[in-house]
Each structure stands twice: as C-alpha cells, then as structure tokens.
Design an enzyme around this catalytic site. Sequence first.
Site, PDB file in Angstrom:
ATOM      1  N   ASP A  54       0.890  -1.448   0.054  1.00 16.95           N
ATOM      2  CA  ASP A  54       0.270   0.300  -0.384  1.00 16.95           C
ATOM      3  C   ASP A  54       1.390   1.364  -0.140  1.00 16.95           C
ATOM      4  OD1 ASP A  54      -2.479   1.742   0.468  1.00 16.95           O
ATOM      5  OD2 ASP A  54      -3.626   0.552   1.875  1.00 16.95           O
ATOM      6  N   GLU A  85      -1.390  11.623   8.125  1.00 24.77           N
ATOM      7  CA  GLU A  85      -0.801  11.654   8.815  1.00 24.77           C
ATOM      8  C   GLU A  85       0.230  10.733   9.774  1.00 24.77           C
ATOM      9  OE1 GLU A  85      -4.198   9.281  12.696  1.00 24.77           O
ATOM     10  OE2 GLU A  85      -4.624   9.342  10.263  1.00 24.77           O
ATOM     11  N   TYR A 135       4.818  16.984  20.403  1.00 22.33           N
ATOM     12  CA  TYR A 135       4.132  17.659  19.242  1.00 22.33           C
ATOM     13  C   TYR A 135       4.865  18.824  18.961  1.00 22.33           C
ATOM     14  CZ  TYR A 135       1.415  12.805  18.886  1.00 22.33           C
ATOM     15  OH  TYR A 135       1.617  11.491  19.211  1.00 22.33           O
TER      16      TYR A 135
END
Length: 186
Positions: A54, A85, A135
């Site tokens: 994939d 993502e 993050y």
Amino acid sequence: MPSAHSVKLRPLEREDLRYVHQLDNNASVMRYWFEEPYEAFVELSDLYDKHIHDQSERRFVVECDGEKAGLVELVEINHVHRRAEFQIIISPEYQGKGLATRAAKLAMDYGFTVLNLYKLYLIVDKENEKAIHIYRKLGFSVEGELMHEFFINGQYRNAIRMCIFQHQYLAEHKTPGQTLLKPTAQ
C-alpha cells in the site's frame, strides 16, 4: 536523551508483528489511541498482508541501540494533496528518555524530504498532555478541536488535530549545508 547514532527507523517487517501485537494489546500503551486494545495476532497478520504494498502508508520500527522501542507511521498518505497522518507509539520502558522526539524527527525528515509531503497532521486525545507537549516542541500547531470524536470506556472524548507544514519544519530543522537525518529504509 539517546544519541543521534543510537536511534534509527527501519521498515516494519513480518518478523516485527509479534512486537506490534504486544504493543497493540497493552492497554496502557493504547489508552490514547482511540482503538480497542486486544486484537488477535491473525488479524494483525492479515492486515499486514493486505497493506504490504500500500503506497498510502509507511510504517517503521523505532530502534534504540539495536532494540525495538516503538513504531512510527505515516498513514493516509495522499500524494495529490501531499499530506499524511503522523502516528507514534513508544514502548513504556523507553518513554521519558527523549526517544519520541528523535524518532518523530526521523519520520518527519522522511515525510518532508523523501516523500516531499507538504503537510503532516495528527489526532491526539485532548487529555494527553505529554504527547501534546512533545508535538508542540516538534513544531506542530493546533488546527482545531474535534468534539466527542471518540467513544472510549463508556464516554465520548474530545481530540485535537495538529499539523506542521514542510516549509515550517525545514526552516526550523535544516540549515544550509546540513544533511537531514534519514531513516535507514530509503
């Protein structure tokens, strides 16, 4: 924090599935992943077989001093819109040592320089303050809050969507003449 030479990413291989299965079935690891922990190994193997070629995902094992220490994934890769993502799991015994930051930078370097993505985004539980702190430190900023996005343990949870753009990341982490760190799986 682990040295630059002790942390690397490599492609997820079939031989890693037992390790992934252990992470997926650890409730403390998965509590912020918006998925039920506990999946059968055969389900994981079937998923691996289904997605091995994939092109919309890249999954890496994080290694620290040659030991498996976590997973980093770029999924939902959209080559038209140049976005993906970002997801990361660090094994409990490696948490709190700066490994998530190092591994994330390697994956971000890969996404922005090898895949030439324009945007990386992530979804994080609003209550996962440690992850949000990491993050932000990496340069991600909040895009918005997703209200009652996930139903976990009998209650709805809010999530935060954060993102970082290629130009922001490169301005912060690449200087003229510097070679960006690359995963070993190129």
